[in-house]
Scaffold this motif. Structure first.
Motif, PDB file in Angstrom:
ATOM      1  N   ILE A 140       0.845  -1.194   0.000  1.00  0.00           N
ATOM      2  CA  ILE A 140       0.000   0.000   0.000  1.00  0.00           C
ATOM      3  C   ILE A 140       0.880   1.244   0.000  1.00  0.00           C
ATOM      4  O   ILE A 140       0.637   2.206  -0.736  1.00  0.00           O
ATOM      5  CB  ILE A 140      -0.955   0.018   1.209  1.00  0.00           C
ATOM      6  CG1 ILE A 140      -1.984  -1.108   1.095  1.00  0.00           C
ATOM      7  CG2 ILE A 140      -1.661   1.364   1.338  1.00  0.00           C
ATOM      8  CD1 ILE A 140      -2.884  -1.237   2.322  1.00  0.00           C
ATOM      9  N   ALA A 141       1.916   1.222   0.835  1.00  0.00           N
ATOM     10  CA  ALA A 141       2.838   2.357   0.899  1.00  0.00           C
ATOM     11  C   ALA A 141       3.505   2.583  -0.450  1.00  0.00           C
ATOM     12  O   ALA A 141       3.596   3.719  -0.944  1.00  0.00           O
ATOM     13  CB  ALA A 141       3.885   2.113   1.976  1.00  0.00           C
ATOM     14  N   GLN A 142       3.978   1.515  -1.061  1.00  0.00           N
ATOM     15  CA  GLN A 142       4.653   1.636  -2.355  1.00  0.00           C
ATOM     16  C   GLN A 142       3.713   2.195  -3.419  1.00  0.00           C
ATOM     17  O   GLN A 142       4.083   3.095  -4.194  1.00  0.00           O
ATOM     18  CB  GLN A 142       5.176   0.269  -2.782  1.00  0.00           C
ATOM     19  CG  GLN A 142       5.892   0.269  -4.124  1.00  0.00           C
ATOM     20  CD  GLN A 142       6.349  -1.122  -4.514  1.00  0.00           C
ATOM     21  OE1 GLN A 142       6.316  -2.051  -3.727  1.00  0.00           O
ATOM     22  NE2 GLN A 142       6.776  -1.271  -5.755  1.00  0.00           N
ATOM     23  N   ASP A 158       7.043  13.002  -5.512  1.00  0.00           N
ATOM     24  CA  ASP A 158       7.807  13.742  -4.507  1.00  0.00           C
ATOM     25  C   ASP A 158       8.315  12.856  -3.377  1.00  0.00           C
ATOM     26  O   ASP A 158       8.955  13.340  -2.438  1.00  0.00           O
ATOM     27  CB  ASP A 158       6.964  14.885  -3.934  1.00  0.00           C
ATOM     28  CG  ASP A 158       5.673  14.403  -3.274  1.00  0.00           C
ATOM     29  OD1 ASP A 158       5.418  13.178  -3.269  1.00  0.00           O
ATOM     30  OD2 ASP A 158       4.906  15.259  -2.777  1.00  0.00           O
ATOM     31  N   GLY A 159       8.031  11.560  -3.456  1.00  0.00           N
ATOM     32  CA  GLY A 159       8.485  10.626  -2.438  1.00  0.00           C
ATOM     33  C   GLY A 159       7.573  10.510  -1.242  1.00  0.00           C
ATOM     34  O   GLY A 159       7.810   9.688  -0.354  1.00  0.00           O
ATOM     35  N   ASP A 183       7.696   8.580   4.316  1.00  0.00           N
ATOM     36  CA  ASP A 183       7.266   9.953   4.587  1.00  0.00           C
ATOM     37  C   ASP A 183       5.756  10.007   4.360  1.00  0.00           C
ATOM     38  O   ASP A 183       5.284  10.317   3.273  1.00  0.00           O
ATOM     39  CB  ASP A 183       7.999  10.913   3.655  1.00  0.00           C
ATOM     40  CG  ASP A 183       7.703  12.376   3.964  1.00  0.00           C
ATOM     41  OD1 ASP A 183       6.957  12.641   4.934  1.00  0.00           O
ATOM     42  OD2 ASP A 183       8.200  13.244   3.224  1.00  0.00           O
ATOM     43  N   VAL A 184       4.997   9.686   5.408  1.00  0.00           N
ATOM     44  CA  VAL A 184       3.553   9.494   5.290  1.00  0.00           C
ATOM     45  C   VAL A 184       2.811  10.813   5.453  1.00  0.00           C
ATOM     46  O   VAL A 184       3.052  11.569   6.404  1.00  0.00           O
ATOM     47  CB  VAL A 184       3.047   8.475   6.329  1.00  0.00           C
ATOM     48  CG1 VAL A 184       1.524   8.317   6.244  1.00  0.00           C
ATOM     49  CG2 VAL A 184       3.739   7.132   6.116  1.00  0.00           C
ATOM     50  N   VAL A 185       1.911  11.086   4.536  1.00  0.00           N
ATOM     51  CA  VAL A 185       1.012  12.234   4.625  1.00  0.00           C
ATOM     52  C   VAL A 185      -0.408  11.701   4.783  1.00  0.00           C
ATOM     53  O   VAL A 185      -0.882  10.922   3.948  1.00  0.00           O
ATOM     54  CB  VAL A 185       1.097  13.104   3.350  1.00  0.00           C
ATOM     55  CG1 VAL A 185       0.080  14.247   3.422  1.00  0.00           C
ATOM     56  CG2 VAL A 185       2.511  13.646   3.166  1.00  0.00           C
TER      57      VAL A 185
END
Length: 242
Positions: A140-142, A148-149, A204-206
């Motif tokens: 999911i993260a990938q 922008d990373g 780097d979670v938003v």
């Protein structure tokens, strides 16, 4: 009892095979690796000969909208036809909790179409609606990482479950009577964003309430199980710690 596991060489399928074999059942792995192709029908009738139960734990090789719909509908039609010919008494399939709440996502629409074919089909069935697997969270993260990373994911709740608990539930369903639609989930509810932070600590979670879930709008009820769900015993924090 002979039980054929479609997708029996995959993540869940191999665990199901191990459990059924340990209990003395004839568990047959059916996949392209074993000469069974449910899209073309190759090897399917031969694999199902003498089977009492068929378990479908496959996943589509492509999530492109048309491809995933074709995969689940073609594979399911072929399975049900072969099962009717072989005298199979029970069809078990794994789907997703909240699939019908997330219509509009190509993948979810394909799963809904699969479920509808099973419900309307000739074989008594159990559809296991599972929440997302612990092991799926890093993916999911990938999939949610922008140019922008940054990893933009929803803060809405979900209730992930361990693959081992899914396998336990599948085995229980396969050895039981057809039960219609059931739900399974893990014991912990947490935000998707928090799960990603725990499982991928360098991400780097938003937290983005509008991020949705693979093209579908979600809220705090979309990805959690309802009352009466079977709850696994393995905790997400233990998975992260390992």
């Amino acid at each position: 009892m002979k039980i054929v596991i479609i997708g029996g060489t995959g993540q869940i399928g191999t665990k199901v095979i191990e459990r059924l074999t340990a209990q003395g059942h004839e568990a047959v792995a059916a996949s392209p690796q074993t000469g069974v192709n449910t899209l073309t029908g190759e090897g399917l009738s031969e694999a199902l000969a003498g089977a009492q139960v068929v378990v479908d734990v496959t996943n589509a090789p492509s999530w492109e909208t048309e491809a995933v719909l074709n995969f689940f509908t073609t594979s399911t039609r072929n399975q049900l036809a072969a099962e009717a010919e072989a005298g199979v008494r029970h069809h078990v399939a794994v789907s997703i909790v909240g699939s019908r709440k997330m219509a509009g996502s190509g993948y979810m629409d394909a799963k809904i179409a699969q479920e509808d074919l099973i419900i309307a089909g000739p074989i008594p069935y159990t559809i296991i609606h599972a929440t997302q697997f612990f092991e799926f969270v890093p993916w999911i993260a990938q999939a949610s990482t922008g140019e922008d990373g940054k990893v933009r994911v929803s803060p809405h709740l979900f209730q992930p479950i361990a693959a081992d608990d899914v396998a336990d539930a599948v085995v229980r369903a396969a050895l039981g009577e057809p039960a219609g639609a059931i739900e399974i989930a893990g014991p912990d509810k947490l935000g998707i964003d928090e799960a990603v932070r725990q499982a991928v600590p360098d991400a780097d979670v938003v937290s983005d309430p509008d991020a949705g879930y693979f093209g579908a709008d979600v809220d705090d009820t979309s990805l959690v199980a309802g009352e009466g769900a079977w709850i696994g015993k393995r905790r997400f924090a233990d998975f992260v710690a390992r």
